[in-house]
Every structure is written in structure tokens, then in C-alpha cells.
Write a protein that holds these residues in place. Structure first.
Motif, short mmCIF file in Angstrom:
data_model
loop_
_atom_site.label_atom_id
_atom_site.label_comp_id
_atom_site.label_asym_id
_atom_site.label_seq_id
_atom_site.Cartn_x
_atom_site.Cartn_y
_atom_site.Cartn_z
N SER A 1 -6.57 10.95 -9.07
CA SER A 1 -7.25 10.36 -7.91
C SER A 1 -8.10 9.17 -8.34
O SER A 1 -8.16 8.16 -7.64
CB SER A 1 -8.12 11.41 -7.23
OG SER A 1 -7.32 12.40 -6.64
N PHE B 1 -6.68 0.73 -6.19
CA PHE B 1 -7.19 0.20 -4.94
C PHE B 1 -8.13 -0.97 -5.21
O PHE B 1 -8.01 -2.04 -4.60
CB PHE B 1 -7.92 1.29 -4.15
CG PHE B 1 -8.71 0.76 -2.99
CD1 PHE B 1 -8.06 0.34 -1.83
CD2 PHE B 1 -10.09 0.66 -3.06
CE1 PHE B 1 -8.78 -0.17 -0.76
CE2 PHE B 1 -10.81 0.16 -1.99
CZ PHE B 1 -10.16 -0.26 -0.83
N TYR C 1 -2.60 6.89 1.40
CA TYR C 1 -3.37 7.59 0.38
C TYR C 1 -3.58 9.05 0.78
O TYR C 1 -3.39 9.96 -0.02
CB TYR C 1 -4.73 6.90 0.16
CG TYR C 1 -5.64 7.66 -0.76
CD1 TYR C 1 -5.50 7.56 -2.13
CD2 TYR C 1 -6.63 8.50 -0.25
CE1 TYR C 1 -6.32 8.27 -2.99
CE2 TYR C 1 -7.46 9.21 -1.09
CZ TYR C 1 -7.31 9.11 -2.46
OH TYR C 1 -8.12 9.83 -3.30
N CYS D 1 -0.33 11.13 0.65
CA CYS D 1 -0.02 11.45 -0.76
C CYS D 1 -0.99 12.49 -1.32
O CYS D 1 -0.57 13.42 -2.02
CB CYS D 1 -0.05 10.18 -1.61
SG CYS D 1 1.29 9.04 -1.25
N PHE E 1 -4.48 1.11 3.70
CA PHE E 1 -4.48 1.77 2.40
C PHE E 1 -4.66 3.28 2.52
O PHE E 1 -3.97 4.05 1.86
CB PHE E 1 -5.57 1.22 1.47
CG PHE E 1 -5.54 1.87 0.11
CD1 PHE E 1 -4.64 1.44 -0.85
CD2 PHE E 1 -6.38 2.92 -0.19
CE1 PHE E 1 -4.58 2.06 -2.09
CE2 PHE E 1 -6.32 3.54 -1.43
CZ PHE E 1 -5.43 3.11 -2.38
N PHE E 2 -5.58 3.72 3.35
CA PHE E 2 -5.96 5.13 3.32
C PHE E 2 -5.05 6.06 4.09
O PHE E 2 -5.05 7.26 3.83
CB PHE E 2 -7.43 5.30 3.71
CG PHE E 2 -8.33 4.91 2.59
CD1 PHE E 2 -8.54 5.78 1.53
CD2 PHE E 2 -8.94 3.68 2.55
CE1 PHE E 2 -9.35 5.42 0.45
CE2 PHE E 2 -9.75 3.31 1.49
CZ PHE E 2 -9.95 4.19 0.44
N SER F 1 0.81 -1.20 0.00
CA SER F 1 0.00 0.00 0.00
C SER F 1 0.85 1.26 0.00
O SER F 1 0.61 2.19 -0.78
CB SER F 1 -0.94 -0.01 1.21
OG SER F 1 -1.68 1.16 1.24
N ASN G 1 1.02 3.66 -3.33
CA ASN G 1 0.63 5.06 -3.18
C ASN G 1 1.79 5.99 -3.50
O ASN G 1 1.60 7.03 -4.13
CB ASN G 1 0.08 5.32 -1.77
CG ASN G 1 -1.39 5.00 -1.67
OD1 ASN G 1 -2.21 5.70 -2.26
ND2 ASN G 1 -1.73 3.96 -0.95
N LYS H 1 -5.91 6.22 -8.77
CA LYS H 1 -5.57 5.60 -7.49
C LYS H 1 -6.69 4.68 -7.01
O LYS H 1 -6.42 3.61 -6.46
CB LYS H 1 -5.30 6.67 -6.43
CG LYS H 1 -3.99 7.37 -6.60
CD LYS H 1 -3.82 8.36 -5.48
CE LYS H 1 -2.57 9.16 -5.63
NZ LYS H 1 -2.39 10.10 -4.53
#
Length: 134
Positions: free
Chosen positions: A78, A85, A111, A114, A107-108, A44, A48, A81
Motif C-alpha cells: 500500500s 501516486f 485504488y 484493488c 485515482f482512488f 490510473s 493500479n 502504491k
């Protein structure tokens, strides 16, 4: 003092903040006696980072030619991305029928780091572009 180019500033800060947030993320997981390297956390952070670096590189390369479409290109990044995901992470996260908070955070967190940096530096890039055309 050495003045670095905007992309260099972005890449250095991206690397620093992602390494810092990864270390903090791992420390928190360890502190709470949770599995440290589960939930595709390394993948992840890497995905990212690569996507953020690539998206910013492309935005920077086309900043003059596509200045008026920069917002759409940013949103397209975005969207890209989220495609990654849903292709690389979502099937694993939903394999047991639900997505846990740990999977979500894996993951977030990178994210959001970034996204914040991309937003800040894209804004800075556009501001510099406006100032250079005056």
C-alpha cells in the motif's frame, strides 16, 4: 467444475472488476457531460492494476517463507502504491493549485477496487495457509 488457483481467481476478478468499474466510471462521466478521458484516468486504472497484480504475486510467492510478516508486506504494498501516486499523479493533479473531486476519483476509485480485492484474497490466502498446516 474447474477449480482455479487462488492467483488465477485473483487476476481474473481483478481484470473483471477493474474493467467493470472503468466502464461505469466512464459512463457516469459521460452521463454528467464531464470530460471522459481527462485526469489520467486510463493511466490510473492501468497503474493500479499492475501494482495490485505485482503485489499479490509477490505476497503469494513468499506466503510460506514470510507468513508472519505478511501484514507488514501488505502494508508495504500500500505504501508503494502511494509512492506511485505521488510520483505519477499528484504533480499533474496539483498543477493548478488544487485537486478536484474528478482528479481524486480518477485515482482512488481503481485504488479502492484493488485494495478491496487484495485484502480479500490475501486474507483467503492466509486462511488457506493456516488450514494446510493443521
Amino acid at each position: 467444475m474447474l477449480k482455479r488457483s487462488l492467483p488465477t481467481q485473483f487476476y481474473l476478478l481483478l481484470a473483471f472488476l477493474l474493467l467493470f468499474s472503468f466502464g461505469l466510471h466512464i459512463w457516469i462521466l459521460s452521463y454528467k457531460d464531464l470530460p471522459i478521458f481527462d485526469n489520467l484516468i486510463i493511466r490510473s486504472y492501468l497503474v493500479n492494476a499492475l501494482l495490485a497484480a505485482t503485489i499479490f504475486f509477490l505476497l503469494y510467492q513468499y506466503r510460506k517463507r514470510l507468513k508472519s510478516q505478511m501484514g507488514f508486506l501488505f502494508m508495504g504494498g500500500s505504501f508503494l502504491k502511494f509512492i506511485f501516486f505521488f510520483l505519477l499523479f499528484y504533480p499533474t493533479y496539483k498543477s493548478d493549485g488544487e485537486m478536484s473531486g474528478l482528479e481524486f476519483a480518477s485515482f482512488f476509485v481503481p485504488y479502492l477496487v484493488c485494495l478491496f480485492l487484495e485484502t480479500f484474497f490475501t486474507s483467503k490466502m492466509l486462511k488457506n495457509l493456516d488450514e494446510s498446516t493443521k
